[in-house]
Design an enzyme around this catalytic site. Structure first.
Site, PDB file in Angstrom:
ATOM      1  N   ASN A 169       0.847  -1.195   0.000  1.00 40.40           N
ATOM      2  CA  ASN A 169       0.000   0.000   0.000  1.00 40.40           C
ATOM      3  C   ASN A 169       0.876   1.236   0.000  1.00 40.40           C
ATOM      4  OD1 ASN A 169      -2.713   1.353   0.321  1.00 40.40           O
ATOM      5  ND2 ASN A 169      -1.633   2.195   2.084  1.00 40.40           N
ATOM      6  N   TYR A 173       0.004  10.531   4.167  1.00 41.96           N
ATOM      7  CA  TYR A 173      -0.423  10.893   5.510  1.00 41.96           C
ATOM      8  C   TYR A 173       0.540  11.942   6.064  1.00 41.96           C
ATOM      9  CZ  TYR A 173      -1.905   6.085   4.580  1.00 41.96           C
ATOM     10  OH  TYR A 173      -2.377   4.956   3.976  1.00 41.96           O
ATOM     11  N   ARG A 174       0.016  12.822   6.890  1.00 44.66           N
ATOM     12  CA  ARG A 174       0.903  13.791   7.521  1.00 44.66           C
ATOM     13  C   ARG A 174       1.790  13.077   8.532  1.00 44.66           C
ATOM     14  NH1 ARG A 174      -4.070  15.871  10.960  1.00 44.66           N
ATOM     15  NH2 ARG A 174      -3.460  15.275  13.063  1.00 44.66           N
ATOM     16  N   GLU A 233      -0.913   0.781  -6.184  1.00 47.22           N
ATOM     17  CA  GLU A 233      -0.774   2.174  -6.626  1.00 47.22           C
ATOM     18  C   GLU A 233       0.282   2.324  -7.710  1.00 47.22           C
ATOM     19  OE1 GLU A 233      -2.869   2.393  -2.758  1.00 47.22           O
ATOM     20  OE2 GLU A 233      -1.087   1.313  -3.439  1.00 47.22           O
ATOM     21  N   ASP A 282      -5.754  21.288   9.444  1.00 53.45           N
ATOM     22  CA  ASP A 282      -5.902  20.324   8.356  1.00 53.45           C
ATOM     23  C   ASP A 282      -6.669  20.907   7.182  1.00 53.45           C
ATOM     24  OD1 ASP A 282      -5.765  17.743   7.070  1.00 53.45           O
ATOM     25  OD2 ASP A 282      -5.694  16.871   9.072  1.00 53.45           O
TER      26      ASP A 282
END
Length: 482
Positions: A169, A173-174, A233, A282
Site C-alpha cells: 500500500n 499521511y501527515r 498504486e 488540516d
C-alpha cells in the site's frame, strides 16, 4: 510524457514561467506556510525556497497547485484524458474485424507496460545514513499554523505491506516530527495502512515502513488516489504515465521505494507504541485534535546528492489539494459509473473537502430513481464518506454551482424530496457528534414525476426559442451595447 522525477518537473515549470525561486532566508515556523498559502489562493506559481532556516535542503512548494501544472507533471492534455483511457479499458465489447482486434491488442499492451520495474541501484540512495547518523532536523519540516503541535512533513508517501498477504500500500499521511529519529504516522481509521498495522499487532510483529519524499509526480498523485485495497498504486501510476515506475529495495526494511525520489525514511513500528499527535491545521480549515498514533523509529535515511524536499500547505480551501482532488474526480468517473451506471456526471466541490458533498446528475427514468442513486453512492468505497448528495437531472451542468443551486433551491420540497440516514464519515470530520459516523442527507433536485406523488404537472423552464437567440446574436453589433 510524465516527468521521471521532481527535478525534471521543476525545470519544465521554470521554463514555462510557472516557478519562482526564493533566495531570501525563510523560516519554516509559520513564514513558509503564510507565503505559500497566499500564493496558492492567488493561483500563483510553484515556489522553490532555496534557503530554509535550520535546514540543508531546498523546499519545493505549490508544485501541483493548478490544473495546468498537474497536467504538465503527469504528461496530460487534460484531466479527462485518464478517465477516457480507463473508460476505454472497461468497455466489454468483443473485438470485431481487424481493427477491433488491433484495438484489443492495444489495450493489452497498455496493461502489460504498467507493472513497476525493480532496479538494483538508485539515485535516492546516493547518500545513506543509518541509526544514530539519522537526523530529521536536516529536512525542512513545516509548522504551518500557530496551534500546530509541532513541525510536520506533509507530502511523505508512506509504504507498508500486509503482513500476511504481502499486498503493498502507498498512502499520503501527515507526519509529525517528534525528535531526530521519530515521526508520528497519522493514518486514519479507513486507510489500508491502518489495517496493516492492526494485523501486525495481532501477530505480535513489527511493521516495516518506508516514507519517500520528492517522488516522481505520477507516484505522488497515485498515493492520493482512492484505489481499492487490491489495486497496486504503482500499477496505476504506470498506467497513467504509460511507463513502468522504477523501484529499488530499501536498505533496512523489506520494502521498495521509487528509485527517482529525493529522500527516503526507513523504519519499524513496534506493536502498540504510540505518541500523542497533533493538533494540526488540516484541509478542513480547522485544527484536528490530539490523538495517539503509531510512532516510527527511523533506521535509515537515504537521499540523492543535493537533495530537495517537496511539501504542501493544507488549510481552508483553496489549497494545493484542489487540483489533486479534481484529478481523482475526473479519473475515477468511469469506475464510479461501473458501480452506479445511472450516473451521467458528478462533481466533488473542493470546499467540501471532496468527500463532504457530491453533486450527481442522472437520466431519471422511474420514481425515486434519485434515492436509489444516493444509496448506491453511499455503498461505493470511499464515496461512503459523502455527507451530502445532491441529485440533479442530466441537463444540469454539475460543475456550474449556480445552476446546481438553482435546481436545489427551486426543485425541492423538503418534506418529500430528502433522504436522511447515518453512516461512516471522514476521520477528520469535526461536525459529527460521534467520531467516525454521523448523519447524511440526500437531496433530490430532479424534476418530479406523477408516479412519485407529484400531481400538479411539472412546469417547463423559461427558454427563448433558438431562432430569436440566433437573430439577436447576429445583429448584436447593431444595437451599440458593446
Amino acid at each position: 510524457m510524465a516527468h521521471e522525477d521532481l527535478r525534471s518537473l521543476l525545470k519544465t515549470l521554470e521554463r514555462e514561467g510557472e516557478l519562482r525561486r526564493i533566495k531570501a532566508q525563510v523560516d519554516p515556523y509559520l513564514e513558509v506556510g503564510e507565503i505559500t498559502d497566499r500564493v496558492q489562493k492567488a493561483h500563483g506559481p510553484a515556489l522553490l525556497f532555496e534557503n530554509v532556516k535550520g535546514s540543508e535542503l531546498p523546499l519545493a512548494m505549490n508544485v501541483l497547485g493548478t490544473e495546468r501544472r498537474l497536467c504538465l507533471a503527469l504528461g496530460l492534455k487534460s484531466l479527462d484524458e485518464i478517465g477516457e483511457r480507463i473508460g476505454d479499458l472497461l468497455k466489454p465489447e468483443l473485438p470485431q474485424g481487424f481493427s477491433g482486434f488491433k484495438d484489443a491488442l492495444g489495450k493489452v499492451a497498455q496493461l502489460r507496460s504498467v507493472p513497476p520495474k525493480h532496479v538494483k541501484g538508485a539515485p535516492c540512495q546516493e547518500i545513506v545514513l543509518t541509526n544514530d547518523q539519522v537526523d530529521l532536523n536536516l529536512l525542512p519540516a513545516l509548522h504551518t499554523w500557530p496551534r500546530d503541535g509541532g513541525a510536520f512533513f506533509n507530502l511523505g508517501l508512506t509504504h507498508t505491506k500486509h503482513p500476511e498477504t504481502g499486498q503493498r500500500n502507498l498512502g499520503l499521511y501527515r507526519l509529525q516530527r517528534h525528535d531526530v529519529r521519530t515521526i508520528g504516522m497519522h493514518w486514519q481509521i479507513h486507510k489500508d495502512s491502518t489495517n496493516h498495522y492492526a494485523v501486525a499487532q495481532r501477530l505480535g510483529e513489527r511493521l516495516p515502513v518506508a516514507v519517500a519524499f520528492g517522488c516522481p509526480p505520477v507516484v505522488t498523485y497515485a498515493a492520493t488516489a482512492p484505489l481499492p485495497a487490491d489495486i497496486d498504486e504503482y500499477l496505476f501510476a504506470g498506467f497513467v504515465q504509460r511507463e513502468r515506475v522504477e523501484l529499488v529495495d530499501c536498505k533496512t526494511v523489506p520494502l521498495q521505494v521509487p528509485a527517482h525520489c529525493e529522500v527516503v525514511l526507513e523504519g519499524w513500528l513496534e506493536p502498540g507504541v504510540t505518541l500523542p499527535e497533533g493538533p494540526f491545521g488540516d484541509h478542513t480549515g480547522f485544527y484536528t485534535p490530539v490523538e495517539p498514533f503509531p510512532a516510527l523509529t527511523i533506521t535509515a535515511m537515504t537521499m540523492r546528492k543535493n537533495a530537495l524536499l517537496q511539501s504542501i500547505v493544507v488549510g481552508r480551501p483553496p489549497t494545493e489539494d484542489g487540483p489533486l482532488g479534481k484529478a481523482t474526480e475526473r479519473f475515477f468517473l468511469p469506475l464510479l459509473k461501473m458501480i452506479v451506471p445511472d450516473i451521467v456526471d458528478y462533481d466533488l466541490p473542493e470546499t467540501g473537502g471532496f468527500h463532504n458533498c457530491a453533486i450527481v446528475s442522472i437520466d431519471k427514468r422511474y420514481p425515486k430513481h434519485a434515492q436509489k442513486v444516493m444509496n448506491a453512492i453511499w455503498g461505493a468505497g470511499l464515496m461512503s464518506l459523502s455527507k451530502l448528495i445532491v441529485v440533479v437531472d442530466a441537463d444540469c451542468d454539475v460543475h456550474d454551482y449556480a445552476e446546481v443551486a438553482w435546481r436545489a433551491f427551486g426543485n425541492v420540497d423538503y418534506a418529500h424530496d430528502v433522504l436522511h440516514t447515518e453512516g461512516p464519515v471522514d476521520h477528520l470530520d469535526h461536525s459529527s457528534y460521534e467520531q467516525f459516523f454521523g448523519g447524511k442527507l440526500g437531496v433530490d433536485a430532479t424534476r418530479k414525476l406523477p408516479s412519485e406523488g407529484y400531481r400538479r404537472g411539472w412546469p417547463d423552464e423559461c427558454v427563448l426559442d433558438a431562432a430569436t437567440q440566433a437573430r439577436v446574436a447576429a445583429r448584436w453589433s447593431e444595437y451599440g451595447i458593446g
